[in-house]
Structures are given as structure tokens and as C-alpha cells.
Design an enzyme around this catalytic site. Structure first.
Site, mmCIF file in Angstrom:
data_model
loop_
_atom_site.group_PDB
_atom_site.id
_atom_site.type_symbol
_atom_site.label_atom_id
_atom_site.label_comp_id
_atom_site.label_asym_id
_atom_site.label_seq_id
_atom_site.Cartn_x
_atom_site.Cartn_y
_atom_site.Cartn_z
ATOM 1 N N ASN A 402 1.281 -0.911 -3.158
ATOM 2 C CA ASN A 402 1.032 -1.591 -2.036
ATOM 3 C C ASN A 402 0.040 -3.051 -2.336
ATOM 4 O O ASN A 402 0.850 -4.067 -2.433
ATOM 5 C CB ASN A 402 0.118 -0.636 -1.057
ATOM 6 C CG ASN A 402 -0.227 -1.408 0.445
ATOM 7 O OD1 ASN A 402 0.011 -2.688 0.652
ATOM 8 N ND2 ASN A 402 -0.934 -0.936 1.168
ATOM 9 N N ASP A 403 -1.171 -2.831 -2.822
ATOM 10 C CA ASP A 403 -1.845 -3.869 -3.074
ATOM 11 C C ASP A 403 -1.382 -4.689 -4.222
ATOM 12 O O ASP A 403 -1.509 -5.847 -4.056
ATOM 13 C CB ASP A 403 -3.212 -3.303 -3.746
ATOM 14 C CG ASP A 403 -4.101 -2.750 -2.471
ATOM 15 O OD1 ASP A 403 -3.622 -3.069 -1.290
ATOM 16 O OD2 ASP A 403 -4.866 -1.796 -2.491
ATOM 17 N N VAL A 404 -0.380 -4.199 -5.103
ATOM 18 C CA VAL A 404 -0.178 -5.047 -6.208
ATOM 19 C C VAL A 404 1.210 -5.683 -5.743
ATOM 20 O O VAL A 404 1.795 -6.552 -6.606
ATOM 21 C CB VAL A 404 0.453 -4.123 -7.496
ATOM 22 C CG1 VAL A 404 -0.625 -3.292 -8.178
ATOM 23 C CG2 VAL A 404 1.580 -3.221 -7.075
#
Lengths: 474, 102
Positions: A402-404
Site C-alpha cells: 500500500n504505502d510503497v
């Protein structure tokens, strides 16, 4: 300086050889082809070091020693054989704790019986320089031990991955750290520096256990790659400190190798998150997300799709890039993902994998899982090698990451992940996102802008189940 | 060996470590951690010295426990590294790889 351990010349050479073999063991890891030979060099180095030590002592106490090695070795081998690849981060943390504890025990043994280690004068007083090494070695060992135990508990789920924040923790930590330093100095300068004298060394050990524990509890689960690397580094410095005590080149070389290895890995991980090492180890990251509760409210339109839709898009693509993350490990979806990749390749689709340095819970975690699932490592690429190819990709398939992939890292200066290098999945013609539900943000607690884009299709399901359905639909 | 010689070995080894570790491919970072774990158990040398020494019983026992702990790590660390490294392979044998390449 003053202390001389009577090690015969042949033994010094043998230790040097084992040190060199350890260097070759790490050198071998520069490519998968040479790595297996490297591992054998490492084993040979260890064998040489152990046999040399035993022979030098004329095999004294060999019976008890053999039993200890057999018991430990059997436990180690069974564990190594049984452990699931997804559990590798906890295993490594557990192993670090053992190195730490071994360093503490060796330090205490040297303190109780310095003559055996050749670090005491005729009156039984331990040399000043040896006291420094001994105290530092045991302290670092103890920190490694208790810190690794906490890291293990967090990774293994025995303890919540959420940061535990004590009020005034920085003050407490600095107080304890200062206390340890003062005690070490007192020990080095004290008259009572002989065998097993005084309570300074046991107090240093106790405080070091405590600080190791306190240092790791405020660090959240997603920062564990940095923590595990850092503890890796500590275990090396502990071994090096003991190597100084024993004037043993094999231990010093190894300690320095392991110490720098862990430090470099921590650096790589921090850089991949665009965070300073200090901010990671001071902890607390991601606590706002848990405090807010319930995650962000979703009131914007987004597109969802079924496994059939996804299969259709994948089948008709020319180039597909798969982006795995920790969610893939949790769902154990790597095998079925490889199956999907194989099916697509059979239909002439070019399938590659893109790995962000902090994907997973330890450096290289995703690579091992993909290798376990039999994915050809030449199809697996690191961020900087593949990022420019997303523009030409028809489908970016994000599974459990997600965040990456969050473009806010590039555009939103207020975002906690601003500046973090990300995988440019938004540049692909279509982005498929497997996610359990729309609630719950990533570990950083930020909403991912990507979910609401026109060319993004959300596949809301368990990662493994969704990929299985896609495989069926193919 | 005197302190300065030991320190020299240490400093040189730090440099060697720095360059060797940067040359490790990121794909093998997990095996790197497992193998560094195994080799840092060379601390067993100290444990063996304590175990073999006569005289102080407590030191001997601490040494033996340390030998056992380090052995878990040595055997477990090398074995798990070998297990991981065996998985990294090219798939040249499979027909589908040929098809995709053609």
C-alpha cells in the site's frame, strides 16, 4: 599493551583463515550462483574456529562440550528445517537474541574466571583494557538479547505490533543509558576489578537487559526491518568486543563484518522510507493511525472489480508488473501468485515482479518468498531497476502493498511518507489493487490517493482467495 | 597480540565488511542476515574456552550454556541459509520460459 593471551602461532593462523572464509561467505552473496559456495565457506570457517579452539585446549571437557553442541545443534537444525519462509523475520530475531545471550554468558564467564581467558595479572586483577572490552561486550550482548526478544514477540504476534509509548520514555532511556556508562567507567577504574568481584558487572547486565527492552517496545511493527537489521549489527559488535577480550582475530573480523552488514542494511531500509535512523529508533511511528481508530472515512467513489474482470485485463495485457507486499506474506499467497504468473506467461504475457526495499518485515523478505514459490529470480527487480518501466506496463498488479505505491509520497508535503521513494504503479495503463477492504489505511495511516483514480480497479478480497479466483478465471 | 594489532585488524575488517556488504545483491538480503547471524556465533570460541577451563564451576556452566546457545545459531543459521539459497534458481528447464523468451 599489557595483556597477552598465549595462543600458539598455528592457532592464530587458523583463526585468520576462518576469518577470511567468513569474508568469502558474505562475498558469495553478490549473486545467487555464487551464494551456495559462499555458505559452505562460512561453515568451513566455523568448523576451523571450533576445532582450533578445542585442540588448543587439548580437548579438555570435550564430553560436556560435545553434549552442549549436540543439543544446541539439533534444536537449530530442526528449527531451520521446519520454519515457514514467511516466518523468517521472527526466526532471525530469535537467532539474534541467542547471539546476544551467548555474549552475555561468555562475558560473565570471563569475569568469573579471567585466568582462563588470560586477561588477569598474577594477582587475579583483570587488566583495565580487558575490563572495558568485557563490560562493553556484555552490555551490547544484553541489549541485543532483550531487544531481539521484543522484536521476535512483535513479529511473531505474541505482542501487538503497535508502538507502546511510555510517558517520558526518552528521559528514562537516556537515564538508564547514562547509568550504564557510569557503571562501566566505575568498573574500569575501581580497585575491585578482579574475578567475580563487586556487583557492578551484574548491574550493567541487568540495566542493559532493561534498556534493550525499553528501546524496542515503542517501535511499530512496520519499522521492524530497521530494528531487525540494527539488532543484527549489535550482535556483530558484541562478538567483536568479545574478540578484543580474547585477542581472537576470527571473532574480531566476524564482528566487524556482521556489525557493518547490519548497519548498512539499517541505512538502506531507512533511506527506502525516507526517514532518519534516529526517528525510527525513537519509535512511535504509526501510532496516530491506531489512535484515530476506524481508519479514514471513505466517501469518494472508487471502482471495484471481480476476479473475472482482473483475469480479462491481465490476459489481454502485454506487460504486467506484479508488486508484492507484506499482505502477500500474511495471506501466504506467493505460490498461487506464481501459478498466475505462469499461466499469463503461457499466454505470452511478459510478467515481472517489482520489489520495494521495505516491502515485508525484513530486508529481502519478498525475494525469499518469491524464490520459495519458484519464481525465476531474473524476473524479480528492485525498485530502481524497474520503476521507469511502469509507464510501458499495461497492468500493475499490487498485492498486499500500500504505502510503497502511494503517490502522496511525491506530491503531498504534509504526508508522513513524503519523500519516500515509491513504485510508480500509477503510470501503468491499469492498476489492479488487491486489498481486504476499503477501510484501514497502510501502516503510516495515510489514505492512498491511488484507490480513487480512474485507471485503478480495487479487488476487495483476501489476497490468496482473489488470486486463486483469477487463476480459475484464466 | 597487542591491543594496537587487534585494533588494526578490527578497523581493516570494518572496511572489508563495508565494501563486501554493499556488493551483496538486495535479493539476497534475507540470506545475508541469516548467514551473518550464523557467523556471529563464532562467539562460541569464547564459550568453549570457558567450558574447558577448570577451577571455577559457575564459569564453566555459563560457558556450556553459551556453547549450546551458539550451536543452535550455528547449525540453524547455516542450515536455514542453505535452505533459502537452494530456492534461488533460474527456470531454464521449463518449457514455458522458452516460449516466453521466443
Amino acid at each position: 599493551m599489557e595483556h597477552v593471551v598465549n595462543t600458539p602461532a598455528w592457532a592464530l593462523l587458523a583463526y585468520l583463515v576462518s576469518g577470511v572464509l567468513f569474508i568469502l561467505a558474505l562475498r558469495g552473496l553478490s549473486s545467487p550462483e555464487t551464494s551456495r559456495a559462499g555458505n559452505r565457506y562460512g561453515m568451513a570457517g566455523m568448523l576451523i574456529a571450533v576445532v582450533t579452539t578445542l585442540v588448543m585446549q587439548q580437548l579438555a571437557g570435550i564430553l560436556e562440550i560435545a553434549v552442549a553442541i549436540a543439543v544446541g545443534g539439533a534444536i537449530g537444525l530442526v528449527t531451520a528445517r521446519r520454519i515457514a519462509m514467511t516466518d523468517m523475520p521472527q526466526l532471525v530475531a530469535a537467532f539474534h537474541s541467542l547471539v546476544g545471550m551467548a555474549a552475555v554468558l561468555v562475558g560473565l564467564a570471563a569475569w568469573l574466571n579471567p585466568a582462563a581467558f588470560g586477561i588477569a595479572d598474577s594477582a587475579g586483577q583483570i587488566f583495565a583494557i580487558s575490563r572495558v572490552e568485557l563490560a562493553l561486550g556484555t552490555a551490547i550482548g544484553a541489549i541485543t538479547f532483550s531487544g531481539s526478544i521484543i522484536a521476535f514477540a512483535k513479529l511473531n504476534g505474541n505482542m501487538s505490533g503497535a508502538p507502546i509509548i511510555l510517558p517520558g520514555r526518552h528521559l528514562i532511556n537516556f537515564g538508564i543509558l547514562g547509568g550504564i556508562i557510569v557503571l562501566v567507567v566505575l568498573y574500569v577504574l575501581s580497585g575491585a576489578g578482579g574475578a567475580g568481584e563487586g556487583s557492578l558487572i551484574p548491574t550493567v547486565v541487568a540495566l542493559s537487559f532493561l534498556i534493550g527492552f525499553l528501546l524496542i517496545i515503542p517501535i511499530g511493527g512496520a519499522d521492524m526491518p530497521v530494528v531487525v537489521s540494527m539488532l543484527n549489527s549489535y550482535s556483530g559488535w558484541a562478538a567483536a568486543a568479545m574478540g578484543f577480550t580474547l585477542s581472537n582475530s576470527a571473532m574480531i573480523i566476524t564482528g566487524a563484518l556482521v556489525g557493518s552488514s547490519g548497519a548498512i542494511l539499517s541505512y538502506i531500509m531507512c533511506k527506502a522510507m525516507n526517514r532518519s535512523f534516529i526517528s525510527v529508533i525513537s519509535g512511535g511511528f504509526g501510532q496516530d493511525a491506531t489512535a484515530a481508530g476506524g481508519g479514514p472515512v471513505i466517501d469518494r467513489p472508487y471502482k471495484t472489480g471481480s476476479a473475472d474482470d482482473a483475469a480479462f485485463l491481465l490476459k489481454n495485457a502485454e506487460k504486467v508488473i506484479i508488486v508484492p507486499g507484506y499482505g502477500m506474506a500474511v495471506a501466504q499467497a506467493q505460490h498461487v501468485l506464481r501459478e498466475m504468473g505462469d499461466l499469463l506467461e503461457e499466454q505470452g504475457v511478459d510478467v515481472r515482479y517489482a520489489i520495494h526495499p521495505v516491502a515485508g518485515r525484513m530486508p529481502g523478505h519478498m525475494n525469499v518468498l518469491l524464490a520459495e514459490a519458484n519464481v525465476d529470480y531474473e524476473k524479480v527487480f528492485e525498485l530502481e531497476d524497474i520503476n521507469s518501466d511502469f509507464g510501458q506496463a499495461d497492468v500493475a498488479f499490487v498485492i498486499g502493498a500500500n504505502d510503497v505505491t502511494n503517490p502522496a509520497a511525491k506530491t503531498d508535503k504534509t504526508s508522513p511518507i513524503y519523500g519516500m521513494p515509491i513504485l510508480d504503479v500509477e503510470k501503468a495503463a491499469t492498476t489492479l489493487f488487491i486489498k481486504r477492504s476499503m477501510g484501514g489505511a497502510g501502516y503510516a495511516g495515510v489514505e492512498n490517493e491511488l484507490f480513487f483514480r480512474d485507471n485503478t480497479m480495487m479487488l476487495l478480497s483476501d489476497a490468496k482467495k482473489m488470486v486463486e479466483e483469477i487463476v480459475k478465471a484464466l | 597480540m597487542d591491543f594496537i594489532s587487534i585494533l588494526s585488524i578490527f578497523v581493516m575488517a570494518c572496511f572489508v565488511g563495508y565494501y563486501v556488504v554493499w556488493s551483496v545483491t538486495p535479493a539476497l538480503h534475507t540470506p545475508l542476515m541469516a548467514v551473518t547471524n550464523a557467523i556471529s556465533s563464532v562467539i562460541i570460541v569464547g564459550a568453549l574456552i570457558a567450558s574447558a577451563a577448570a577451577g571455577v564451576a559457575s564459569a564453566k556452566w555459563l560457558g556450556l550454556i553459551a556453547v549450546a546457545l551458539a550451536s543452535v545459531n550455528i547449525f540453524g543459521g547455516f542450515a536455514v541459509t542453505a535452505r533459502m539459497l537452494a530456492m534461488y534458481k533460474k527456470k531454464e528447464k521449463k518449457a514455458l520460459a522458452v516460449k516466453a523468451g521466443s
